[in-house]
Design a protein around this motif. Structure first.
Motif, PDB file in Angstrom:
ATOM      1  N   LEU A  31      36.334  28.974  86.994  1.00 39.54           N
ATOM      2  CA  LEU A  31      37.527  29.822  86.977  1.00 39.54           C
ATOM      3  C   LEU A  31      37.252  31.203  87.569  1.00 39.54           C
ATOM      4  CD1 LEU A  31      39.012  28.888  83.484  1.00 39.54           C
ATOM      5  CD2 LEU A  31      39.967  28.326  85.738  1.00 39.54           C
ATOM      6  N   LEU A  32      36.059  31.746  87.311  1.00 43.74           N
ATOM      7  CA  LEU A  32      35.732  33.051  87.892  1.00 43.74           C
ATOM      8  C   LEU A  32      35.606  32.929  89.406  1.00 43.74           C
ATOM      9  CD1 LEU A  32      35.179  36.047  87.495  1.00 43.74           C
ATOM     10  CD2 LEU A  32      32.749  35.473  87.190  1.00 43.74           C
ATOM     11  N   ILE A  55      38.374  44.459  90.648  1.00 42.04           N
ATOM     12  CA  ILE A  55      37.862  43.095  90.483  1.00 42.04           C
ATOM     13  C   ILE A  55      36.344  43.096  90.603  1.00 42.04           C
ATOM     14  CG2 ILE A  55      37.810  40.797  91.549  1.00 42.04           C
ATOM     15  CD1 ILE A  55      40.816  41.270  92.248  1.00 42.04           C
ATOM     16  N   ALA A  56      35.814  43.825  91.582  1.00 39.69           N
ATOM     17  CA  ALA A  56      34.361  43.896  91.760  1.00 39.69           C
ATOM     18  C   ALA A  56      33.691  44.463  90.508  1.00 39.69           C
ATOM     19  CB  ALA A  56      34.025  44.755  92.979  1.00 39.69           C
ATOM     20  N   GLU A  57      34.302  45.459  89.899  1.00 43.67           N
ATOM     21  CA  GLU A  57      33.725  46.042  88.682  1.00 43.67           C
ATOM     22  C   GLU A  57      33.802  45.071  87.502  1.00 43.67           C
ATOM     23  OE1 GLU A  57      34.421  50.807  89.348  1.00 43.67           O
ATOM     24  OE2 GLU A  57      36.181  49.556  88.880  1.00 43.67           O
ATOM     25  N   CYS A  58      34.876  44.315  87.413  1.00 49.38           N
ATOM     26  CA  CYS A  58      34.980  43.295  86.359  1.00 49.38           C
ATOM     27  C   CYS A  58      33.853  42.275  86.491  1.00 49.38           C
ATOM     28  CB  CYS A  58      36.333  42.584  86.425  1.00 49.38           C
ATOM     29  SG  CYS A  58      37.749  43.570  85.926  1.00 49.38           S
ATOM     30  N   VAL A  59      33.613  41.825  87.724  1.00 53.71           N
ATOM     31  CA  VAL A  59      32.560  40.831  87.964  1.00 53.71           C
ATOM     32  C   VAL A  59      31.202  41.408  87.589  1.00 53.71           C
ATOM     33  CG1 VAL A  59      31.372  39.482  89.740  1.00 53.71           C
ATOM     34  CG2 VAL A  59      33.875  39.585  89.718  1.00 53.71           C
ATOM     35  N   ASP A 130      25.864  33.305  89.141  1.00 57.49           N
ATOM     36  CA  ASP A 130      25.569  31.871  89.162  1.00 57.49           C
ATOM     37  C   ASP A 130      24.165  31.573  88.647  1.00 57.49           C
ATOM     38  OD1 ASP A 130      28.088  31.079  90.069  1.00 57.49           O
ATOM     39  OD2 ASP A 130      27.501  31.171  92.177  1.00 57.49           O
ATOM     40  N   ALA A 131      23.206  32.427  88.980  1.00 55.83           N
ATOM     41  CA  ALA A 131      21.835  32.217  88.503  1.00 55.83           C
ATOM     42  C   ALA A 131      21.757  32.387  86.988  1.00 55.83           C
ATOM     43  CB  ALA A 131      20.882  33.190  89.201  1.00 55.83           C
ATOM     44  N   ARG A 175      37.684  36.537  79.258  1.00 55.22           N
ATOM     45  CA  ARG A 175      38.448  37.764  78.985  1.00 55.22           C
ATOM     46  C   ARG A 175      38.592  38.591  80.268  1.00 55.22           C
ATOM     47  NH1 ARG A 175      39.063  41.197  74.378  1.00 55.22           N
ATOM     48  NH2 ARG A 175      39.361  43.367  74.971  1.00 55.22           N
ATOM     49  N   HIS A 176      37.497  38.760  80.971  1.00 54.16           N
ATOM     50  CA  HIS A 176      37.536  39.595  82.168  1.00 54.16           C
ATOM     51  C   HIS A 176      38.087  38.844  83.378  1.00 54.16           C
ATOM     52  CE1 HIS A 176      36.065  43.180  80.338  1.00 54.16           C
ATOM     53  NE2 HIS A 176      35.190  42.434  79.669  1.00 54.16           N
TER      54      HIS A 176
END
Length: 192
Positions: A31-32, A55-59, A130-131, A175-176
């Motif tokens: 989903l992310l 979005i970049a900060e959420c990730v 992913d890692a 959540r994020h």
């Protein structure tokens, strides 16, 4: 993430619980990716307000928190199993997921988990995600110790067992991911 049944925890970790958490970790990872793949740099860095994350900060925040919880789980698994500490856990699996995944009550991120761009661009951050997520999934699938009798202490939720730590990882990411959806729905979000 599907809702969990509200059943008491008696331990040890069941096959159904192990299957649930592996599926939750895999699903929230997908989903992310679905939420960020194909976005432009302008879309990734758009902020809906001065006090809101891009979005970049959420990730980046997802990765920082996930790494921290996973390190705590690795330390917790090294401690001797202690079934007596189960009585210290004050939150059920169901309530943990609901409280973490729900977004009705904002929670300020602690300073060490505030995004700073330290992982580079979003592609590099997603590769790190992913890692870390692969390590989470491997731990969920293959940990020999009973995750219900090893613990870590969360700064808000108190003592959690390591199964709950994995639930927290999946629910926090979700959540994020929902926050990312909110960014995309904000006025002024760029089309490309």
């Amino acid at each position: 993430m599907e809702n969990l049944p509200a059943t008491p925890v008696t331990g040890p970790l069941t096959k159904a619980e192990r299957d649930y958490i592996v599926t939750a970790l895999q699903t929230t990872q997908t989903l992310l990716h679905d939420a960020v793949d194909g976005l432009s740099d302008v879309q990734l860095t758009f902020k809906p307000g001065a006090d809101r994350w891009s979005i970049a900060e959420c990730v980046e925040h997802i990765v920082m928190v996930e790494r921290g919880i996973f390190r705590a789980a690795q330390q917790g698994i090294q401690q001797p199993a202690d079934p007596e500490k189960r009585s210290d856990i004050k939150i059920s699996d169901v309530d943990l997921v609901k409280a973490t995944r729900g977004r009705s009550r904002p929670i300020a991120a602690p300073v060490p988990f505030m995004p700073t761009g330290k992982y580079g661009d979003t592609a590099a951050t997603m590769a790190l995600f992913d890692a870390v997520r692969a390590a989470d999934i491997d731990f969920a699938q293959n940990a020999d110790a009973d995750l219900r009798t090893h613990y870590f202490d969360h700064f808000i939720l108190g003592r959690l067992d390591l199964y709950q730590a994995l639930l927290l990882i999946a629910a926090h990411g979700e959540r994020h991911r929902k926050q990312i959806d909110d960014v995309k729905a904000a006025p002024g979000y760029p089309n490309a």
